[in-house]
Design a protein around this motif. Structure first.
Motif, PDB file in Angstrom:
ATOM      1  N   GLU A  41       0.809  -1.215   0.000  1.00 60.68           N
ATOM      2  CA  GLU A  41       0.000   0.000   0.000  1.00 60.68           C
ATOM      3  C   GLU A  41       0.848   1.275   0.000  1.00 60.68           C
ATOM      4  O   GLU A  41       0.389   2.330  -0.419  1.00 60.68           O
ATOM      5  CB  GLU A  41      -0.923   0.018   1.220  1.00 60.68           C
ATOM      6  CG  GLU A  41      -1.983  -1.079   1.194  1.00 60.68           C
ATOM      7  CD  GLU A  41      -2.895  -1.005   2.399  1.00 60.68           C
ATOM      8  OE1 GLU A  41      -2.688  -0.106   3.247  1.00 60.68           O
ATOM      9  OE2 GLU A  41      -3.807  -1.837   2.501  1.00 60.68           O
ATOM     10  N   ASP A 113     -11.985  -3.249 -10.061  1.00 59.79           N
ATOM     11  CA  ASP A 113     -10.659  -2.912  -9.536  1.00 59.79           C
ATOM     12  C   ASP A 113     -10.114  -4.005  -8.624  1.00 59.79           C
ATOM     13  O   ASP A 113      -8.989  -3.887  -8.118  1.00 59.79           O
ATOM     14  CB  ASP A 113     -10.711  -1.592  -8.754  1.00 59.79           C
ATOM     15  CG  ASP A 113     -11.058  -0.410  -9.635  1.00 59.79           C
ATOM     16  OD1 ASP A 113     -10.431  -0.269 -10.691  1.00 59.79           O
ATOM     17  OD2 ASP A 113     -11.974   0.352  -9.270  1.00 59.79           O
ATOM     18  N   SER A 137      -6.855  -6.329  -4.197  1.00 63.89           N
ATOM     19  CA  SER A 137      -6.733  -5.217  -5.132  1.00 63.89           C
ATOM     20  C   SER A 137      -5.930  -5.666  -6.354  1.00 63.89           C
ATOM     21  O   SER A 137      -4.869  -6.292  -6.225  1.00 63.89           O
ATOM     22  CB  SER A 137      -6.019  -4.050  -4.440  1.00 63.89           C
ATOM     23  OG  SER A 137      -5.471  -3.155  -5.380  1.00 63.89           O
ATOM     24  N   LYS A 138      -6.439  -5.370  -7.529  1.00 66.15           N
ATOM     25  CA  LYS A 138      -5.693  -5.731  -8.740  1.00 66.15           C
ATOM     26  C   LYS A 138      -4.356  -5.010  -8.805  1.00 66.15           C
ATOM     27  O   LYS A 138      -3.387  -5.532  -9.368  1.00 66.15           O
ATOM     28  CB  LYS A 138      -6.537  -5.425  -9.981  1.00 66.15           C
ATOM     29  CG  LYS A 138      -7.673  -6.415 -10.193  1.00 66.15           C
ATOM     30  CD  LYS A 138      -8.407  -6.176 -11.505  1.00 66.15           C
ATOM     31  CE  LYS A 138      -9.490  -7.235 -11.707  1.00 66.15           C
ATOM     32  NZ  LYS A 138     -10.267  -7.023 -12.952  1.00 66.15           N
ATOM     33  N   ASN A 139      -4.307  -3.826  -8.206  1.00 68.17           N
ATOM     34  CA  ASN A 139      -3.034  -3.111  -8.170  1.00 68.17           C
ATOM     35  C   ASN A 139      -2.026  -3.864  -7.297  1.00 68.17           C
ATOM     36  O   ASN A 139      -0.834  -3.943  -7.639  1.00 68.17           O
ATOM     37  CB  ASN A 139      -3.235  -1.703  -7.630  1.00 68.17           C
ATOM     38  CG  ASN A 139      -1.971  -0.869  -7.711  1.00 68.17           C
ATOM     39  OD1 ASN A 139      -1.428  -0.637  -8.787  1.00 68.17           O
ATOM     40  ND2 ASN A 139      -1.468  -0.424  -6.563  1.00 68.17           N
ATOM     41  N   ASP A 140      -2.485  -4.434  -6.166  1.00 67.01           N
ATOM     42  CA  ASP A 140      -1.594  -5.221  -5.317  1.00 67.01           C
ATOM     43  C   ASP A 140      -1.096  -6.461  -6.049  1.00 67.01           C
ATOM     44  O   ASP A 140       0.073  -6.850  -5.931  1.00 67.01           O
ATOM     45  CB  ASP A 140      -2.301  -5.629  -4.028  1.00 67.01           C
ATOM     46  CG  ASP A 140      -2.436  -4.476  -3.047  1.00 67.01           C
ATOM     47  OD1 ASP A 140      -1.873  -3.398  -3.312  1.00 67.01           O
ATOM     48  OD2 ASP A 140      -3.110  -4.657  -2.008  1.00 67.01           O
ATOM     49  N   LYS A 142      -0.722  -6.720  -9.231  1.00 61.41           N
ATOM     50  CA  LYS A 142       0.252  -6.227 -10.212  1.00 61.41           C
ATOM     51  C   LYS A 142       1.603  -5.995  -9.541  1.00 61.41           C
ATOM     52  O   LYS A 142       2.659  -6.353 -10.091  1.00 61.41           O
ATOM     53  CB  LYS A 142      -0.260  -4.928 -10.841  1.00 61.41           C
ATOM     54  CG  LYS A 142       0.697  -4.308 -11.841  1.00 61.41           C
ATOM     55  CD  LYS A 142       0.135  -2.991 -12.378  1.00 61.41           C
ATOM     56  CE  LYS A 142       1.142  -2.318 -13.310  1.00 61.41           C
ATOM     57  NZ  LYS A 142       0.633  -1.008 -13.806  1.00 61.41           N
ATOM     58  N   LEU A 143       1.585  -5.394  -8.333  1.00 57.63           N
ATOM     59  CA  LEU A 143       2.831  -5.141  -7.612  1.00 57.63           C
ATOM     60  C   LEU A 143       3.520  -6.445  -7.223  1.00 57.63           C
ATOM     61  O   LEU A 143       4.754  -6.532  -7.256  1.00 57.63           O
ATOM     62  CB  LEU A 143       2.550  -4.297  -6.363  1.00 57.63           C
ATOM     63  CG  LEU A 143       2.127  -2.850  -6.609  1.00 57.63           C
ATOM     64  CD1 LEU A 143       1.738  -2.179  -5.302  1.00 57.63           C
ATOM     65  CD2 LEU A 143       3.238  -2.060  -7.296  1.00 57.63           C
TER      66      LEU A 143
END
Length: 309
Positions: A41, A113, A137-140, A142-143
């Protein structure tokens, strides 16, 4: 079979285990940890470069042709919500329930998302059906793939720490598989409480801690609730986590034993073989109560998972 690499992005540091499945079970080939923790995060581009570099420096040292990379995240870093469940509920109905949870918690985001996973719980003794929605989270995600990008691989599976610990427990304690067991994960600010009966999850709760000195009191408060609302008996309690110390383990042990419930420290390597050096084995002994999610993350989950996208 080729070895499996399991990364546990814990709050104190990242633990990396390499395990090889065989006809007699798992064999631990390597266990290492990074110097710094990873908080998805709060990561900016520079943090990501440093974290990925540290991981990529460790893993090639193993010198192995591995088949799988799995990642486990701390439960408190993932959105989780208990939702109503019933026999025959459709995936579309589950999506609607989870979309409502997302709107309430993150009004500026939408269902698209996130990547939800739903874990059905066995009914409580009241007969009430519930499910646990684990919403990544899709962002997580991705990370997480960015972290292992230098290895030219993407992760094969992701899990949260408490459910990965379920898997580690059931693998390492086969004689307890059909019992009713409470697993307590102790971190510096949180305690994860979950309940397994006959290999199946039936309860999960995250409790905020005011330090870890009052663990015995938390155990004394929480176990009666489980007996009143969830199950008729508890056969054993096992504790693990980076916040577990000898002192607070003894406090928890005394509270459990006062209720005539067996208590123990979860040994993530109880049924895991190894040819590591004595020095490496000593390190495993020191961190065995921390890395249960890392070991469980390398194994196939015992619980059912409904994937919604």
């Amino acid at each position: 079979m080729k070895p499996i690499i399991s990364l546990f992005l814990n709050v104190d540091r990242t633990y990396i285990a390499v395990l090889e499945p065989g006809p007699k079970g798992l064999s631990l080939l390597y266990l290492e940890s990074t110097k710094n923790p990873i908080n998805l995060e709060l990561m900016d581009e520079d943090d990501m470069i440093v974290a990925a570099s540290e991981i990529s420096e460790i893993i090639p040292n193993f010198g192995l042709d591995y088949q799988t990379i799995n990642i486990t995240l701390p439960a408190e870093s993932v959105m989780m919500s208990q939702i109503p469940g019933k026999t025959g509920i459709s995936n579309e109905q589950l999506k609607q329930l989870i979309a409502l949870e997302i709107r309430q918690s993150y009004p500026h985001f939408s269902f698209t998302d996130f990547t939800p996973r739903v874990i059905p719980f066995d009914p409580k003794k009241t007969g009430k059906h519930t499910m646990m929605a684990v919403i990544y989270s899709k962002n997580d995600l991705k990370l997480c793939n960015e972290l292992i990008k230098p290895l030219n691989r993407q992760m094969d599976n992701i899990e949260i720490s408490q459910f990965a610990a379920h898997t580690a427990f059931l693998y390492n304690y086969p004689e307890k598989a059909n019992k009713t067991v409470v697993l307590l994960s102790i971190q510096s600010q949180f305690m994860d409480i979950s309940l397994i009966e006959n290999k199946k999850p039936i309860y999960y709760h995250l409790v905020s801690l005011q330090g870890t000195k009052n663990i015995g009191q938390v155990v004394e408060d929480e176990l009666p609730k489980l007996l009143a609302e969830q199950v008729d008996k508890i056969d054993a309690v096992y504790l693990f986590g980076s916040g577990l110390t000898k002192e607070n383990f003894m406090s928890a042990w005394e509270s459990a034993m006062a209720m005539d419930i067996e208590a123990g420290r979860l040994n993530a390597f109880r049924m895991v073989s190894t040819n590591m050096t004595p020095r490496e084995r000593e390190y495993c002994t020191r961190v065995g109560h921390i890395v249960a999610p890392c070991i469980g993350g390398a194994l196939k989950q015992y619980h059912n998972i409904i994937r919604l996208n």
